[in-house]
Design an enzyme around this catalytic site. Sequence first.
Site, PDB file in Angstrom:
ATOM      1  CG  ASN A  13      -1.849   1.213   1.225  1.00 46.63           C
ATOM      2  OD1 ASN A  13      -1.395   2.358   0.644  1.00 46.63           O
ATOM      3  ND2 ASN A  13      -2.323   0.948   2.717  1.00 46.63           N
ATOM      4  CE  LYS A  15      -0.182   2.915   4.442  1.00 49.56           C
ATOM      5  NZ  LYS A  15       0.083   3.134   5.861  1.00 49.56           N
ATOM      6  CG  HIS A  98      -5.436   2.108   5.010  1.00 48.96           C
ATOM      7  ND1 HIS A  98      -5.201   3.133   5.779  1.00 48.96           N
ATOM      8  CD2 HIS A  98      -4.636   1.700   4.780  1.00 48.96           C
ATOM      9  CE1 HIS A  98      -3.757   2.684   6.503  1.00 48.96           C
ATOM     10  NE2 HIS A  98      -3.889   1.377   5.892  1.00 48.96           N
ATOM     11  CD  GLU A 100      -2.354   5.581   6.820  1.00 46.81           C
ATOM     12  OE1 GLU A 100      -2.084   6.020   5.514  1.00 46.81           O
ATOM     13  OE2 GLU A 100      -1.831   5.139   7.619  1.00 46.81           O
ATOM     14  CD  GLU A 170      -2.882  -2.038   7.418  1.00 46.54           C
ATOM     15  OE1 GLU A 170      -1.988  -2.214   6.813  1.00 46.54           O
ATOM     16  OE2 GLU A 170      -3.615  -1.046   6.951  1.00 46.54           O
ATOM     17  N   GLY A 176       2.422   2.256  10.466  1.00 49.73           N
ATOM     18  CA  GLY A 176       4.322   3.595  10.515  1.00 49.73           C
ATOM     19  C   GLY A 176       4.234   4.042  11.874  1.00 49.73           C
ATOM     20  CB  SER A 216       5.395  -1.433  12.106  1.00 47.84           C
ATOM     21  OG  SER A 216       4.946  -0.899  12.487  1.00 47.84           O
TER      22      SER A 216
HETATM   23  P1  13P Z   1       2.816   0.276   7.909  1.00 50.01           P
HETATM   24  O1  13P Z   1       3.877  -0.994   7.278  1.00 50.01           O
HETATM   25  O2  13P Z   1       3.797   1.486   6.936  1.00 50.01           O
HETATM   26  O3  13P Z   1       2.403  -0.151   8.672  1.00 50.01           O
HETATM   27  O4  13P Z   1       2.104   0.676   6.711  1.00 50.01           O
HETATM   28  C1  13P Z   1       0.784  -0.059   7.113  1.00 50.01           C
HETATM   29  C2  13P Z   1      -0.323   0.063   5.934  1.00 50.01           C
HETATM   30  O5  13P Z   1      -1.322   0.582   7.109  1.00 50.01           O
HETATM   31  C3  13P Z   1      -0.664  -1.281   5.296  1.00 50.01           C
HETATM   32  O6  13P Z   1      -2.115  -0.323   4.746  1.00 50.01           O
END
Ligand code: 13P
Length: 255
Positions: A13, A15, A98, A100, A170, A176, A216
Amino acid sequence: MDKSLRRPVIAGNWKMNNTPAQAKALIEEMKPLVANADCEVVLCVPYIDLYAAMEAAQGSNIKIGAENCHWAEKGAFTGEISAEMLKAAGVPYVIIGHSERRQYFGETDETVRDRVRAALDAGLKVILCVGEVLSERKLGITSEIVCKQTKVALSGVKAEELANIIIAYEPVWAIGTGETATPEQANEVCKIIRELIADLYSKADADRFVIQYGGSMNDGNAAELLAQYDVDGGLIGGASLKADKFAVIVDAASK
Ligand code: 13P
């Protein structure tokens, strides 16, 4: 049920990262590194990168996805992209729900449900994200939160459509942050989701259902997470922006 009967899915992903030119360069770098993968390899990229990414990935085993889609087929929704548009553009995968989007863009369980419905109707494969925030984990309500998110999102989904949807667990506190769920914590929640699928549909459906962990996941911890019985892949943020790190994760899933 043998875990190996579920084909793992490793999905990046990106982002809000990479221009079309950067997308092309990164995929060119990744292609030879993941060519022998024994798992599904997906990269979900910003809308603006979709064409460049699909062109770069053509003829390889990398599939491309979007990071969201709207629930309506078309209409007065300035700035949005419909599932139909993604399908017409040749995009096979889409991430929905997601954290976010839930955190920063007002996404609710109900809008997630509607987007899932639209994506399945359009013939897309859905990566549905669920997960608790830290305060919910501390309150001991992780299972309730994740089950509610899953139940609402799947409320319009028929058993025969399950082949086109996977769930990414997640935990928001692990995204992150560099703080990963332990393999046991990841497996515990993925197992809860699988049991819910068995309740909502059937044990056979649950045994076939792909459940990823995300948060992560990186080249150093992927093998241990992916070895867990109920973890069938990963949704990778930061580590999917580096070809070598992403390839190590793909390798770990291919074992
Ligand atoms: P990270 O791997 O950067 O923690 O992000 C995970 C994520 O949100 C994947 O959708």
